[in-house]
Write an enzyme that holds these catalytic residues in place. Sequence first.
Site, PDB file in Angstrom:
ATOM      1  N   TYR B 121       0.849  -1.183   0.000  1.00 20.09           N
ATOM      2  CA  TYR B 121       0.000   0.000   0.000  1.00 20.09           C
ATOM      3  C   TYR B 121       0.892   1.242   0.000  1.00 20.09           C
ATOM      4  CZ  TYR B 121      -3.827   3.137   0.971  1.00 20.09           C
ATOM      5  OH  TYR B 121      -4.765   4.139   0.863  1.00 20.09           O
ATOM      6  N   GLN B 183     -10.856  -0.146   1.039  1.00 22.98           N
ATOM      7  CA  GLN B 183     -11.238  -0.951  -0.128  1.00 22.98           C
ATOM      8  C   GLN B 183     -10.000  -1.570  -0.802  1.00 22.98           C
ATOM      9  OE1 GLN B 183     -11.838   2.240   0.379  1.00 22.98           O
ATOM     10  NE2 GLN B 183     -11.480   3.533  -1.410  1.00 22.98           N
ATOM     11  N   ASN B 206      -3.688   5.911   6.183  1.00 27.72           N
ATOM     12  CA  ASN B 206      -4.438   6.648   7.198  1.00 27.72           C
ATOM     13  C   ASN B 206      -5.150   5.683   8.139  1.00 27.72           C
ATOM     14  OD1 ASN B 206      -6.732   5.696   5.904  1.00 27.72           O
ATOM     15  ND2 ASN B 206      -7.146   7.623   4.829  1.00 27.72           N
ATOM     16  N   SER B 229       5.688   9.819  12.437  1.00 27.76           N
ATOM     17  CA  SER B 229       7.149   9.721  12.549  1.00 27.76           C
ATOM     18  C   SER B 229       7.671  10.210  13.897  1.00 27.76           C
ATOM     19  CB  SER B 229       7.821  10.581  11.479  1.00 27.76           C
ATOM     20  OG  SER B 229       7.558  10.076  10.220  1.00 27.76           O
ATOM     21  N   GLN B 251      11.893  15.431  11.003  1.00 26.61           N
ATOM     22  CA  GLN B 251      10.755  14.581  11.345  1.00 26.61           C
ATOM     23  C   GLN B 251       9.514  15.401  11.654  1.00 26.61           C
ATOM     24  OE1 GLN B 251      10.852  11.173  10.735  1.00 26.61           O
ATOM     25  NE2 GLN B 251      12.634  12.158   9.819  1.00 26.61           N
ATOM     26  N   HIS B 254       6.995  16.128   8.883  1.00 25.53           N
ATOM     27  CA  HIS B 254       6.171  15.055   8.304  1.00 25.53           C
ATOM     28  C   HIS B 254       4.689  15.227   8.632  1.00 25.53           C
ATOM     29  CE1 HIS B 254       8.465  12.059   6.191  1.00 25.53           C
ATOM     30  NE2 HIS B 254       9.402  12.030   7.113  1.00 25.53           N
ATOM     31  N   GLU B 319      11.325   5.501  16.979  1.00 26.16           N
ATOM     32  CA  GLU B 319      11.437   4.973  15.618  1.00 26.16           C
ATOM     33  C   GLU B 319      12.858   5.222  15.080  1.00 26.16           C
ATOM     34  OE1 GLU B 319       9.243   7.225  12.788  1.00 26.16           O
ATOM     35  OE2 GLU B 319       9.229   5.638  11.283  1.00 26.16           O
ATOM     36  N   HIS B 320      13.273   6.484  15.117  1.00 26.54           N
ATOM     37  CA  HIS B 320      14.640   6.851  14.704  1.00 26.54           C
ATOM     38  C   HIS B 320      15.397   7.348  15.924  1.00 26.54           C
ATOM     39  CE1 HIS B 320      12.095   7.829  11.109  1.00 26.54           C
ATOM     40  NE2 HIS B 320      13.028   7.141  10.499  1.00 26.54           N
ATOM     41  N   GLU B 407      -0.703 -36.393  28.899  1.00 26.20           N
ATOM     42  CA  GLU B 407      -1.509 -35.262  28.430  1.00 26.20           C
ATOM     43  C   GLU B 407      -2.912 -35.731  28.045  1.00 26.20           C
ATOM     44  OE1 GLU B 407       0.529 -32.755  25.573  1.00 26.20           O
ATOM     45  OE2 GLU B 407       1.835 -32.005  27.161  1.00 26.20           O
ATOM     46  N   HIS B 412      -2.335 -40.152  20.203  1.00 26.05           N
ATOM     47  CA  HIS B 412      -0.943 -39.743  19.984  1.00 26.05           C
ATOM     48  C   HIS B 412       0.001 -40.883  20.381  1.00 26.05           C
ATOM     49  CE1 HIS B 412      -2.614 -35.721  19.604  1.00 26.05           C
ATOM     50  NE2 HIS B 412      -1.433 -35.180  19.431  1.00 26.05           N
TER      51      HIS B 412
END
Lengths: 425, 425
Positions: B121, B183, B206, B229, B251, B254, B319-320, B407, B412
């Site tokens: 995306y 969608q 978003n 960010s 940053q 952004h 993040e950074h 068990e 088994h």
Amino acid sequence: MKIIRKSDPVNLRRTVDQGTVEQRKIVQSIIQDVKENGDQAVLSYTERFDGVKLVDYKVTSEEFEEAYDSLDGEYVQILKEAADNIRAFHEKQSTKSWFDTQSNGTILGQKITPIDAAGVYVPGGTAAYPSSVFMNIIPAQVAGVERIVMVTPPGKDGKVPAGVLLSAHILGVEDVYKVGGAQAVAALAYGTESIQAVDKITGPGNVFVALAKREVFGDVDIDMIAGPSEIAVLADDTAEAAEVAGDLLSQAEHDARSSSVLVTTSSSLAEQVQSEVEKQLADLPREEIARKSVEDYGMIILCETWDEAVDTINEIAPEHLEIITEDPFQELGKIKHAGAIFLGPYSSEPVGDYFAGPNHVLPTNGTARFSSPLNVDDFVKKSSVISYSAQAMKENADKIARFARLEGLEAHARAVEIRKERWKS
Amino acid sequence: MKIIRKSDPVNLRRTVDQGTVEQRKIVQSIIQDVKENGDQAVLSYTERFDGVKLVDYKVTSEEFEEAYDSLDGEYVQILKEAADNIRAFHEKQSTKSWFDTQSNGTILGQKITPIDAAGVYVPGGTAAYPSSVFMNIIPAQVAGVERIVMVTPPGKDGKVPAGVLLSAHILGVEDVYKVGGAQAVAALAYGTESIQAVDKITGPGNVFVALAKREVFGDVDIDMIAGPSEIAVLADDTAEAAEVAGDLLSQAEHDARSSSVLVTTSSSLAEQVQSEVEKQLADLPREEIARKSVEDYGMIILCETWDEAVDTINEIAPEHLEIITEDPFQELGKIKHAGAIFLGPYSSEPVGDYFAGPNHVLPTNGTARFSSPLNVDDFVKKSSVISYSAQAMKENADKIARFARLEGLEAHARAVEIRKERWKS
């Protein structure tokens, strides 16, 4: 167990249980309540759902000792040997931090760090398996996770099965709490007075546990949403029908929704397995569950060609795949999607459930298309490392600034260009 | 940018936007509609949300050519060099299948297989970044993913930004569709007449995109839910205030919700950066966004000790992270949580956004506690491999059966024991 042709209309792909709208609402409100009211909320849901009124819900050292004493020494030895095998396998999974040097002085790399804290959910009731304790905790320990918290719902007597406590004890995990359901997931994700929040929650559970994990995902990490057990066997004429049937039933006995599928090109094997399944079913203690599973989700798919058989397996993307053919290793490269692949007549699925070493927490519902067995990598995370050299900056500052401006990000361009001042003076 | 003390009451941890109940309902109904009505639903949402009526929404070769011709050669060269750097870094991330042999004949291993198909995306509008195309697609290509589909919302003119198309073209990805929002996520997850379903969806978007990814998670895999960010700079007296301010603002520009934080023990640096930020803000094209970000989420945290400064960084799990100190490598081992770590004065954050090679899709909102940069491992999955030998089965069948019975899983136990028949005859 019905025999069908690959060309028959059949849906091989199962989907994840997303829960009902009502169930999702219940889970959301439980999580909110535990977030706001902590232990008080946890204890009230335990009373309501597990039918037991607890005051303190952390397992005490007396309870661990009691569990240890209640089980015989031979069993403890088998558990320890299994734990050793599981640890040995997972140690081979460990990945290392690495770096790469460039001749201009730049260093790029990837740093591996364990997560700080992991929470393990162990289901209650008949699904309270010591092996699940091992399979969830050992990879976290091998990864180097410092704090591991285990939660499991208490029985009506306020107790946890001895085998489960013993397994945690063998691994040295003592942070064990008697709480289950969505309230346990919420407590692990957000913390309470008793339980310190963790960073990742793993382990299977009922639909409420699965929905709660989905809700808290993002605030903490989770493993995959687990569905009912599945086994697919890809076999040719060399397979023993009784062994194949036994392996199919080992998964069918887990849950009425478990799925057991044989894929073969041999009509004689198909018929023999069909009658062996019927024969072995008859005297299983969990016959009712296994029979329902076999009737609703079991099938023998008879293929025209071997390629069609292999394609069928990849379409199913089974949790467990057994390949019982003359030369099973030759088939390995053709398999694209499977959680665990068992090769040859001695690799019976239960060997992997308990003892061989690889993890038994595996992707179900066809999610082997994109998911992996629970493993050491699930308990570490990577950080990129960038040490850009003066020379690299000199050479590339203008290009980077140009790129930034084309994305409309002027401050990015300037942050790089301001470094050029260093060469002006 | 305010200067605060570590001891001041401040919440360093941000949380994920889970959306409102109403938004979640809208997303669920869009997904259901696309599942049921395919392209028709997709095109009607595109008309409604993107304001453009499309008939065919697959990008044509003419559109790719038009994009290529609209951009100058120098820019194309820079893009190609960036793509080469990014590919070179990610190739070093590749992991290998491995196996381990035991002297009793058993082989255990882990097989690595790429996922079949990935969907990327790419957001629209001002956030339509060529670099995002590279950062999402290149790791998938390096992993060996055969089919890569890209989706991105069209503008009101029915077009996609030239830089975005060009980037896909440079990478040889031609399966590009003009669709955005929930969608697009639904189309990637479940397929339509035009778009074949994929196994994993990555890329930022978003709140509707984020909620849709959360909804389809389990049916397909997703990457982390991305937030605004973030940058944290850990610096001492050796840092240049103007450079630090420039990086913080890179940053801040952004998103008004972006967060820029300086952590230092130097009060003189704190004050200089404060005044530099103000100075540089004044003539930024995106001043309004950057100023709001700095005012709402920006801060300079002045610590008493260096240990306190390091702890603050780990608490933020940014993040950074830039480390601009006399000996930044010495600090590397102290950092537990950060998406990308930039060392030294030349490792300005935008260097990593575009050009150095490591991925710029990084964990936000403190999720670096448990998440990693987007990487090659995200596009492969593991399968355990178990080839148990006759000897291993002979030695361990009884133990495995015993474990299974404890068990409560008799089928088994029998599946394993039936193999013992082989030695009886």
